[in-house]
Design a protein around this motif. Structure first.
Motif, PDB file in Angstrom:
ATOM      1  N   GLY A  55       0.833  -1.197   0.000  1.00  0.00           N
ATOM      2  CA  GLY A  55       0.000   0.000   0.000  1.00  0.00           C
ATOM      3  C   GLY A  55       0.864   1.241   0.000  1.00  0.00           C
ATOM      4  O   GLY A  55       2.070   1.177   0.220  1.00  0.00           O
ATOM      5  N   GLN A  56       0.237   2.372  -0.255  1.00  0.00           N
ATOM      6  CA  GLN A  56       0.960   3.632  -0.288  1.00  0.00           C
ATOM      7  C   GLN A  56       1.528   3.972   1.088  1.00  0.00           C
ATOM      8  O   GLN A  56       1.072   3.469   2.119  1.00  0.00           O
ATOM      9  N   LEU A  59      -0.310   4.909   5.239  1.00  0.00           N
ATOM     10  CA  LEU A  59      -1.589   4.252   5.506  1.00  0.00           C
ATOM     11  C   LEU A  59      -1.572   3.421   6.791  1.00  0.00           C
ATOM     12  O   LEU A  59      -2.552   2.766   7.111  1.00  0.00           O
ATOM     13  N   LYS A  61       0.543   0.800   7.617  1.00  0.00           N
ATOM     14  CA  LYS A  61       0.757  -0.636   7.390  1.00  0.00           C
ATOM     15  C   LYS A  61       1.532  -1.266   8.545  1.00  0.00           C
ATOM     16  O   LYS A  61       1.150  -2.323   9.068  1.00  0.00           O
ATOM     17  N   ASP A 118       3.693   5.181  -4.726  1.00  0.00           N
ATOM     18  CA  ASP A 118       4.120   6.505  -4.267  1.00  0.00           C
ATOM     19  C   ASP A 118       4.647   7.390  -5.388  1.00  0.00           C
ATOM     20  O   ASP A 118       5.068   8.516  -5.133  1.00  0.00           O
ATOM     21  N   SER A 166      -6.647   3.262   0.272  1.00  0.00           N
ATOM     22  CA  SER A 166      -6.746   4.608   0.855  1.00  0.00           C
ATOM     23  C   SER A 166      -8.187   4.893   1.281  1.00  0.00           C
ATOM     24  O   SER A 166      -9.135   4.591   0.541  1.00  0.00           O
ATOM     25  N   THR A 168     -10.474   7.048   1.048  1.00  0.00           N
ATOM     26  CA  THR A 168     -10.966   8.246   0.367  1.00  0.00           C
ATOM     27  C   THR A 168     -12.483   8.355   0.408  1.00  0.00           C
ATOM     28  O   THR A 168     -13.030   9.433   0.188  1.00  0.00           O
ATOM     29  N   ARG A 173      -9.294   2.750  -6.827  1.00  0.00           N
ATOM     30  CA  ARG A 173      -8.534   3.385  -7.891  1.00  0.00           C
ATOM     31  C   ARG A 173      -8.167   2.358  -8.953  1.00  0.00           C
ATOM     32  O   ARG A 173      -8.161   1.143  -8.677  1.00  0.00           O
ATOM     33  N   ASP A 176      -5.595   0.012  -7.634  1.00  0.00           N
ATOM     34  CA  ASP A 176      -6.105  -1.020  -6.737  1.00  0.00           C
ATOM     35  C   ASP A 176      -6.669  -2.199  -7.529  1.00  0.00           C
ATOM     36  O   ASP A 176      -6.385  -3.361  -7.234  1.00  0.00           O
ATOM     37  N   LYS A 195      -6.940   3.128   8.169  1.00  0.00           N
ATOM     38  CA  LYS A 195      -7.369   4.336   8.889  1.00  0.00           C
ATOM     39  C   LYS A 195      -8.836   4.642   8.625  1.00  0.00           C
ATOM     40  O   LYS A 195      -9.219   5.752   8.250  1.00  0.00           O
TER      41      LYS A 195
END
Length: 313
Positions: A55-56, A59, A61, A118, A166, A168, A173, A176, A195
């Motif tokens: 993941g970005q 986040l 992880k 990223d 994410s 959002t 996305r 993803d 999160k």
């Protein structure tokens, strides 16, 4: 001249049906001790479990994995500082630990993938991850086909991949979709909304309706707070404390139960019986049935390359 009479062909043997035996045995045999024998053997050898996090950056992880296993098994996100450059390509970092609970030892390996997602251009950024996963299958296969192979082959195969989405509040996305569509062919993927406390209840509900029961909407934390006289893991916010293991706050407990308490062995078996066997069959078939590294004419064959996948719209 007398006619030749063909000899009668013997009838094919019909397997006998198992005879049911009355459960009221004449005496104690000891069959019920098999489970205990298996338990003792497993306790002695221990378990291997390899989990990958993708993941970005930012986040949570590392925090979530530390929360899952209630120990510092993954590098802390806070160790990153602004002076460090974001990796230009996806890096693979594996950290091994031995954790013990109730006399049961587990060799846990956490595989991190800093740099994923990223960049400005994230096209094909999943390829190094697929390459790493296939390399672990290749290592296991080479050990497996050795004449004098080890009694217990070291298992570095990735049993589970936690994919962080994410929060959002919108749909997945293209990155993803591309990652999960492609990597689900070689590894067990568990998507999680990281999160999730930053999303409203309506956003979480709408997101999960589009994705059915998954992904798990989770919150990770390794800090404890006092709530109603109890010490709980949680995140402190201006409007209160979000309890990590409270199902009314997030689905961390469901994720933990799925990964560790109910499906850990299933994840390992699917890795071995489906993902690894698929790789093994293709590898040996491409190699004419010979072990890896021994081509039909003595040439060394390369590992199975990453299969290109069309870019998501």
């Amino acid at each position: 001249m007398s006619e030749l009479v063909p000899e009668p062909r013997p009838k094919p043997a019909v397997p006998m049906k198992p005879v049911s035996i009355n459960s009221n045995l004449l005496g104690y045999i000891g069959i019920d001790t098999i489970i205990e024998q298996m338990r003792k053997k497993t306790m002695k050898t221990g378990f291997d479990f390899n989990i990958m996090v993708v993941g970005q950056s930012g986040l949570g992880k590392s925090t979530l994995v530390n929360t899952l296993f209630k120990s510092q098994v993954s590098r802390k996100a806070s160790s990153w500082n602004r002076e460090e450059k974001i990796p230009k390509t996806v890096e693979i970092k594996a950290i091994g630990h031995v954790i013990e609970e109730g006399g049961v030892k587990m060799k846990l390996t956490v595989i991190d993938t800093p740099g994923f997602g990223d960049q400005i251009n994230n096209e094909n950024c999943w390829e190094p991850i697929e390459k790493y996963i296939n390399e672990q299958y290749e290592k296991f296969l080479k050990e497996e086909v050795n004449i004098a192979r080890k009694k217990r082959i070291p298992d570095t195969r990735v049993h589970c991949c936690l994919y962080f989405i994410s929060p959002t509040g919108h749909s997945l996305r293209p990155l993803d979709l591309e990652f999960m569509k492609h990597l689900s062919k070689v590894v067990n993927i568990i998507p999680v909304i990281a999160k999730a406390d930053t999303m409203t209840l309506e956003e979480k509900s709408e997101f999960k309706q589009r994705q059915e029961s998954m992904p798990f909407a989770v919150v990770g934390s390794d800090k404890e707070y006092q709530v109603n006289g109890k010490r709980v893991l949680g995140r402190k916010t201006p409007w209160g404390i979000i309890e990590v293991e409270n199902l009314n706050h997030c689905e961390f407990a469901l994720l933990r139960d799925f990964v560790i308490r109910t499906h850990l062995q299933d994840l390992k078996e699917v890795t071995h019986n489906i993902h690894y066997e698929t790789y093994r069959a293709k590898r040996l078939n491409d190699n004419g049935g010979l072990p890896p590294g021994e081509g039909l004419l003595g040439t060394v064959l390369p590992p199975v390359p990453a299969t290109p996948c069309p870019t998501a719209e």
